[in-house]
Design a protein around this motif. Structure first.
Motif, PDB file in Angstrom:
ATOM      1  N   LEU A 159       0.780  -1.267   0.310  1.00 23.40           N
ATOM      2  CA  LEU A 159       0.192   0.134  -0.050  1.00 23.40           C
ATOM      3  C   LEU A 159       0.813   1.341  -0.358  1.00 23.40           C
ATOM      4  O   LEU A 159       0.243   2.131  -0.478  1.00 23.40           O
ATOM      5  CB  LEU A 159      -1.083  -0.011   0.874  1.00 23.40           C
ATOM      6  N   LYS A 209       2.527  -8.420  -3.782  1.00 21.49           N
ATOM      7  CA  LYS A 209       0.884  -8.623  -4.381  1.00 21.49           C
ATOM      8  C   LYS A 209       1.009  -9.806  -5.011  1.00 21.49           C
ATOM      9  O   LYS A 209       0.503 -10.474  -4.158  1.00 21.49           O
ATOM     10  CB  LYS A 209       0.668  -7.214  -5.563  1.00 21.49           C
ATOM     11  N   GLU A 247      -8.384  -6.629   3.815  1.00 21.36           N
ATOM     12  CA  GLU A 247      -8.078  -5.632   3.776  1.00 21.36           C
ATOM     13  C   GLU A 247      -7.547  -5.982   2.096  1.00 21.36           C
ATOM     14  O   GLU A 247      -7.538  -5.410   0.980  1.00 21.36           O
ATOM     15  CB  GLU A 247      -6.922  -5.628   4.431  1.00 21.36           C
ATOM     16  N   ASN A 264      -9.779  -5.727  -0.434  1.00 20.35           N
ATOM     17  CA  ASN A 264     -10.544  -4.678  -0.441  1.00 20.35           C
ATOM     18  C   ASN A 264      -8.953  -4.083  -1.639  1.00 20.35           C
ATOM     19  O   ASN A 264      -9.373  -2.941  -2.603  1.00 20.35           O
ATOM     20  CB  ASN A 264     -10.036  -3.733   0.354  1.00 20.35           C
ATOM     21  N   HIS A 265      -8.030  -4.699  -1.780  1.00 22.56           N
ATOM     22  CA  HIS A 265      -6.615  -3.858  -2.036  1.00 22.56           C
ATOM     23  C   HIS A 265      -5.992  -4.510  -3.713  1.00 22.56           C
ATOM     24  O   HIS A 265      -5.243  -4.733  -3.937  1.00 22.56           O
ATOM     25  CB  HIS A 265      -5.791  -3.134  -1.143  1.00 22.56           C
TER      26      HIS A 265
END
Length: 556
Positions: A451, A469, A504, A507-508
């Motif tokens: 992030l 990621k 989380e 979401n990402h």
């Protein structure tokens, strides 16, 4: 010249006359994952020094990692000019057996011993021909007139290729780890530190400069399909800023992304901007926290300079440092020592409480140990405070096995050695119950790094974010399993945190798929099967010898 290098003989992780259940060769469990039971990869790691020496001398060399005495003797039958044994103090009883059996079977065989274990009192009585008390490559060059590489180079040696998660899944599937040696010694000279005093409180570079560090890393990386994690074998890697800035310059020039686990100090970390550390490749940093309490009286075993920011000249706020590293995707291993001289039954609990508030990925919990060759050992020896006094008539040399970093080996009036061991075990278990498995903590920190840098204009930082990621996406079935199943030693509080973590990720990163759920179910079955085996009284980790040949006929 033919040389046989070997580590101390196995078995490890068993209690017998010359061994405790603790073993430094199983660092993932004994050091970095204590108290985490089934959630720690199990298996033996290689001995880095022997491979490094063999890779840099002009000789036909065979390196054995973890042989039995029978396997060692069988190898010696092939004929070697020298049998070189590397060891540390708790392995002294094993080495004594090795020397005795080698001389019994091969009376004329030349034997060399080296490593920090050569400082152990009584080592001169061993029937060996050579004792190496310094850097190995240089010792072979001077003692046996061997030519060596003009520029030392690291061997390509995976240090976790025998380690498995849940007794089945190879760790190399998740963690492609390679030893990487840059230099030896630390100038801080803490009184308890065997490595610092072995090298006389000096840093001894093995790789010449930052460019060579980069070239070695690049060479090993090029040999692998997946990005390696370099386990940097140097006491305070980040202290040498001039060399590391040169390495960083090469990394920036070529836009490379590397991952390193390194040992360092608050002092040394404070010399860099966090972005610089991430660019340099620092993925996990092992920080010596030792204790949160000041020392009293004459017991000055720690060097406070390790915790001073060289720019502000003030003591570093360790908790803040660890939090800020995590915000940038860098994990921390906190080296925490129990049963230090100033600990009593009250303040040791306060010290533990302070440590448990740190946002570390994992902790190395250990009992402070006065290793031979250190001022701490000399001080306690002179005061008659060693529990196993080697000067007493009838001293059992097998008692050196208790210098395993877990057992209390010096006399404390405040409590018994049994109580000391319980403090250590309870502290480690408590951290796990509060924070959960280190593997999940590591992934949580990687999400923070992702992030932080996913939209970075810096191509290296952005590329590293993309790799994080991929890690998170790949690990989603494991994360889902830890949040869903309540029979795999995860507390309800930790599970709730993991469920929030999963949200989380969704979401990402990406949504959970049917395949993730299926894989999580398979993982759950594997974990339960391993758990059943793990708690059996006769459970012993798989162990086997590894053999590697270095045939250096010409060096440059």
């Amino acid at each position: 010249m033919k040389i046989l290098f070997t580590s101390a003989i196995r078995p490890f992780g068993v209690e017998n006359e010359f061994s405790t259940k603790e073993t430094n060769y199983e660092a993932m469990y004994s050091n970095l994952g204590r108290g985490q039971s089934i959630w720690v990869p199990r298996g033996l790691m290689n001995e880095p020094a022997t491979h490094f020496i063999a890779n840099n001398i002009n000789a036909y060399s065979v390196v054995l990692d973890h042989p039995t005495i029978e396997e060692l003797l069988k190898e010696i039958k092939n004929g070697f000019d020298i049998v070189a044994i590397s060891f540390i103090t708790p392995y002294y009883p094993r080495v004594k057996i090795m020397v005795q059996e080698i001389k019994k079977e091969f009376p004329s065989q030349k034997i060399l011993i080296g490593g920090y274990g050569v400082n152990t009192p009584g080592v001169e009585k061993l029937d060996v021909d050579y004792i190496c008390r310094g850097e190995g490559v240089d010792f072979f060059k001077k003692t046996f007139n061997l030519s060596v590489k003009k520029r030392y180079a690291n061997p390509i040696i995976n240090c976790l290729d025998s380690v498995k998660m849940f007794g089945l899944l190879p760790v190399t599937f998740f963690l492609n780890a390679f030893y990487f040696t840059t230099g030896l010694g630390c100038p801080f000279g803490c009184e308890f530190c065997a490595t610092s005093h072995f090298w006389k409180k000096r840093y001894n570079p093995l790789l010449e400069d930052g460019k060579q560090v980069y070239e070695d890393i690049k060479k090993i990386s090029a040999s692998q399909k997946f990005p390696p994690l370099f386990i940097v074998n140097q006491d305070d890697f980040l202290r040498i800023t001039s060399r590391n800035k040169e390495t960083l310059e090469q990394i920036r020039k070529n836009k490379d992304v590397f991952f390193m686990f390194c040992f360092s100090s608050a002092f040394s970390i404070s010399q860099y901007a966090y972005d610089e550390l991430v660019e340099l490749g620092i993925d996990t940093v092992f920080v010596g926290i030792e204790t949160n309490f000041p020392e009293d009286g004459k017991d000055k075993v720690f060097n406070k300079a390790k915790k001073i920011n060289p720019k502000t000249k003030k003591e570093v706020d360790i908790k803040r440092l660890i939090d800020e590293l995590a915000d940038h995707g860098i994990s921390t291993v906190g080296a925490f020592m129990l049963n230090v001289p100033q600990h009593n039954k009250k303040n040791i609990k306060e010290d533990i409480e302070k440590h448990l508030k740190l946002n570390v990925m994992s902790s190395q919990f250990s009992t402070i140990t006065p290793y031979p060759g250190t001022p701490f050992f000399d001080k306690l020896d002179k005061a008659g405070k060693l529990i196993y006094n080697y000067k007493e008539t009838g001293f059992d040399e097998n008692d050196w096995k208790y210098y395993d970093g877990m057992e209390l080996v010096y006399k404390k009036k405040e409590y018994t050695k049994e109580e000391a061991k319980k403090f250590l075990e309870d502290c480690a278990r408590q951290e796990f119950l509060i924070k959960g498995p280190s593997i999940i903590r590591k992934l949580q920190i990687e999400l923070k790094g992702y992030l932080k840098y996913k939209d970075s204009a810096n191509p290296i930082l952005k590329k590293k974010a993309e790799i994080w990621k991929k890690h998170l996406s790949f690990a989603l079935p494991l994360i889902y399993a830890t949040g869903k199943y309540d029979d795999i030693e995860i507390t309800k509080d930790v599970q709730e945190k993991i469920k929030s973590f999963i949200k989380e990720i969704e979401n990402h990163i990406r949504k959970i798929s049917i395949m993730d759920i299926v894989c999580a179910g398979i993982l759950h079955a594997i974990i339960l099967r391993y758990k059943k085996r793990f708690y059996k009284e006769d459970f012993v980790i798989p162990q086997k010898m590894k053999r590697k040949v270095y045939n250096n006929t010409s060096l440059h």
